[in-house]
Design a protein around this motif. Structure first.
Motif, mmCIF file in Angstrom:
data_model
loop_
_atom_site.group_PDB
_atom_site.id
_atom_site.type_symbol
_atom_site.label_atom_id
_atom_site.label_comp_id
_atom_site.label_asym_id
_atom_site.label_seq_id
_atom_site.Cartn_x
_atom_site.Cartn_y
_atom_site.Cartn_z
ATOM 1 N N LYS A 1 -19.464 -3.619 8.812
ATOM 2 C CA LYS A 1 -20.511 -4.522 9.296
ATOM 3 C C LYS A 1 -21.493 -3.783 10.204
ATOM 4 O O LYS A 1 -22.717 -3.921 10.066
ATOM 5 C CB LYS A 1 -19.890 -5.693 10.058
ATOM 6 C CG LYS A 1 -20.909 -6.617 10.716
ATOM 7 C CD LYS A 1 -20.235 -7.685 11.550
ATOM 8 C CE LYS A 1 -21.273 -8.550 12.262
ATOM 9 N NZ LYS A 1 -22.132 -7.755 13.176
ATOM 10 N N ASN A 2 -20.968 -3.000 11.124
ATOM 11 C CA ASN A 2 -21.849 -2.279 12.038
ATOM 12 C C ASN A 2 -22.633 -1.185 11.327
ATOM 13 O O ASN A 2 -23.778 -0.890 11.688
ATOM 14 C CB ASN A 2 -21.031 -1.693 13.194
ATOM 15 C CG ASN A 2 -20.642 -2.746 14.213
ATOM 16 O OD1 ASN A 2 -21.477 -3.453 14.758
ATOM 17 N ND2 ASN A 2 -19.352 -2.874 14.482
ATOM 18 N N LEU B 1 -24.048 -1.335 23.361
ATOM 19 C CA LEU B 1 -24.923 -1.940 22.363
ATOM 20 C C LEU B 1 -25.671 -3.138 22.947
ATOM 21 O O LEU B 1 -26.867 -3.315 22.704
ATOM 22 C CB LEU B 1 -24.108 -2.361 21.142
ATOM 23 C CG LEU B 1 -24.872 -3.046 20.019
ATOM 24 C CD1 LEU B 1 -25.972 -2.135 19.484
ATOM 25 C CD2 LEU B 1 -23.905 -3.429 18.886
ATOM 26 N N LYS C 1 -19.332 -1.763 22.777
ATOM 27 C CA LYS C 1 -19.937 -3.091 22.631
ATOM 28 C C LYS C 1 -20.881 -3.386 23.793
ATOM 29 O O LYS C 1 -21.979 -3.923 23.605
ATOM 30 C CB LYS C 1 -18.840 -4.153 22.558
ATOM 31 C CG LYS C 1 -19.344 -5.543 22.223
ATOM 32 C CD LYS C 1 -18.188 -6.504 21.991
ATOM 33 C CE LYS C 1 -18.686 -7.879 21.565
ATOM 34 N NZ LYS C 1 -17.559 -8.805 21.307
ATOM 35 N N GLU D 1 -15.047 -4.409 10.406
ATOM 36 C CA GLU D 1 -15.945 -4.334 11.560
ATOM 37 C C GLU D 1 -16.810 -3.078 11.465
ATOM 38 O O GLU D 1 -18.007 -3.106 11.753
ATOM 39 C CB GLU D 1 -15.127 -4.306 12.855
ATOM 40 C CG GLU D 1 -15.937 -4.265 14.130
ATOM 41 C CD GLU D 1 -16.590 -5.591 14.461
ATOM 42 O OE1 GLU D 1 -17.513 -5.596 15.296
ATOM 43 O OE2 GLU D 1 -16.192 -6.624 13.895
ATOM 44 N N ASP E 1 -25.486 -3.043 9.790
ATOM 45 C CA ASP E 1 -26.477 -3.354 10.834
ATOM 46 C C ASP E 1 -27.304 -2.121 11.168
ATOM 47 O O ASP E 1 -28.525 -2.205 11.382
ATOM 48 C CB ASP E 1 -25.781 -3.860 12.101
ATOM 49 C CG ASP E 1 -25.193 -5.248 11.936
ATOM 50 O OD1 ASP E 1 -25.532 -5.935 10.944
ATOM 51 O OD2 ASP E 1 -24.377 -5.656 12.796
ATOM 52 N N PHE F 1 -19.712 2.622 17.639
ATOM 53 C CA PHE F 1 -18.879 1.467 17.291
ATOM 54 C C PHE F 1 -18.204 1.678 15.935
ATOM 55 O O PHE F 1 -17.010 1.396 15.759
ATOM 56 C CB PHE F 1 -19.744 0.207 17.247
ATOM 57 C CG PHE F 1 -19.107 -0.991 17.867
ATOM 58 C CD1 PHE F 1 -17.733 -1.150 17.903
ATOM 59 C CD2 PHE F 1 -19.888 -2.000 18.408
ATOM 60 C CE1 PHE F 1 -17.145 -2.268 18.463
ATOM 61 C CE2 PHE F 1 -19.308 -3.112 18.987
ATOM 62 C CZ PHE F 1 -17.937 -3.256 19.007
ATOM 63 N N VAL F 2 -18.966 2.187 14.967
ATOM 64 C CA VAL F 2 -18.420 2.452 13.629
ATOM 65 C C VAL F 2 -17.282 3.469 13.706
ATOM 66 O O VAL F 2 -16.192 3.253 13.156
ATOM 67 C CB VAL F 2 -19.531 2.971 12.688
ATOM 68 C CG1 VAL F 2 -18.918 3.494 11.378
ATOM 69 C CG2 VAL F 2 -20.530 1.870 12.379
ATOM 70 N N SER G 1 -14.156 2.005 15.456
ATOM 71 C CA SER G 1 -13.446 1.038 14.606
ATOM 72 C C SER G 1 -12.668 1.735 13.500
ATOM 73 O O SER G 1 -11.542 1.351 13.175
ATOM 74 C CB SER G 1 -14.442 0.043 13.998
ATOM 75 O OG SER G 1 -15.045 -0.748 15.000
ATOM 76 N N LEU H 1 -24.319 1.726 17.797
ATOM 77 C CA LEU H 1 -23.741 1.218 16.547
ATOM 78 C C LEU H 1 -22.918 2.300 15.858
ATOM 79 O O LEU H 1 -21.826 2.026 15.337
ATOM 80 C CB LEU H 1 -24.860 0.731 15.613
ATOM 81 C CG LEU H 1 -25.435 -0.654 15.929
ATOM 82 C CD1 LEU H 1 -26.716 -0.888 15.153
ATOM 83 C CD2 LEU H 1 -24.416 -1.750 15.619
#
Length: 232
Positions: free
Chosen positions: A158-159, A96, A93, A155, A162, A115-116, A119, A112
């Motif tokens: 969502k990423n 990013l 995070k 989450e 994005d 992050f994916v 998660s 990102l």
């Protein structure tokens, strides 16, 4: 091989000293990251983390947001490799955030994607720890709350979305973002059990990574494809 890793780390540390004397902060940070990689390959976790953390502080003091973001990304990757998923998510995070402030689309895409992946790993960990719904989870769902595993999966989705939108905007000039987007889609679809869609996304990601000359990405896509074929 251990000797080669040690020599690589020592050379990077010598380069770091040279660049520090020359007040070249960007190259100093890169040298420290290379030394950290050598330490990680040697299994010296404390030194690896210490070097990246110090590099991050050098970049932050020098106002190098792009370099600071790379340091946060490296820290997140190290923690992910070592199974420290919560720490990896926090650092991804921060990576990013730095990438957005520096305006680096490439680093935004990489962060990102990280992050994916983080998660999804956390989501899987929760699912394996509690494969069946407990009365508390059932009550939470009735009250509108989601179990931790489901929340982490949302989450990730969502990423991934994005990242897809980022690739649509800048993929023509930064093809690595397109590769990262396909990569994210592949792992999300694999997590959902949609093997055909995961394989298709992985094949597109493979081609995009090859276009970007990203050999690590190419290897990762082959691994995702292998996992997909095993599951399917």
């Amino acid at each position: 091989r251990t000797g080669a890793f040690g020599e690589s780390r020592n050379s990077a540390l010598q380069a770091r000293q040279l660049y520090r004397d020359l007040l070249d902060r960007d190259q100093e940070v890169l040298a420290m990251l290379q030394a950290s990689q050598g330490s990680a390959l040697l299994g010296d976790r404390p030194t690896a983390l210490e070097l990246v953390s110090e590099a991050k502080d050098v970049a932050r003091r020098a106002g190098r947001r792009h370099a600071e973001g790379i340091c946060w990304h490296t820290l997140a990757s190290l923690h992910l490799d070592w199974g420290r998923l919560a720490d990896a998510a926090k650092m991804a995070k921060k990576a990013l955030s730095c990438a957005k402030r520096s305006g680096s689309h490439k680093e935004q895409g990489r962060s990102l994607l990280l992050f994916v992946i983080t998660s999804l790993m956390i989501s899987k960990e929760f699912e394996e720890a509690a494969p069946s719904e407990t009365p508390v989870e059932a009550a939470e769902q009735e009250a509108g709350a989601l179990p931790a595993g489901a929340s982490q999966f949302l989450e990730a989705e969502k990423n991934a979305e994005d990242l897809r939108q980022l690739a649509e905007r800048v993929g023509a000039v930064e093809p690595l973002c397109t590769a990262c987007s396909y990569h994210a889609s592949a792992v999300v679809q694999l997590h959902k059990g949609n093997c055909e869609e995961a394989l298709r996304a992985a094949q597109l990601g493979l081609a995009a990574y090859e276009e970007s000359s990203d050999l690590l990405g190419v290897l990762q896509m082959y691994l995702v494809m292998a996992r997909t074929l095993m599951v399917g």
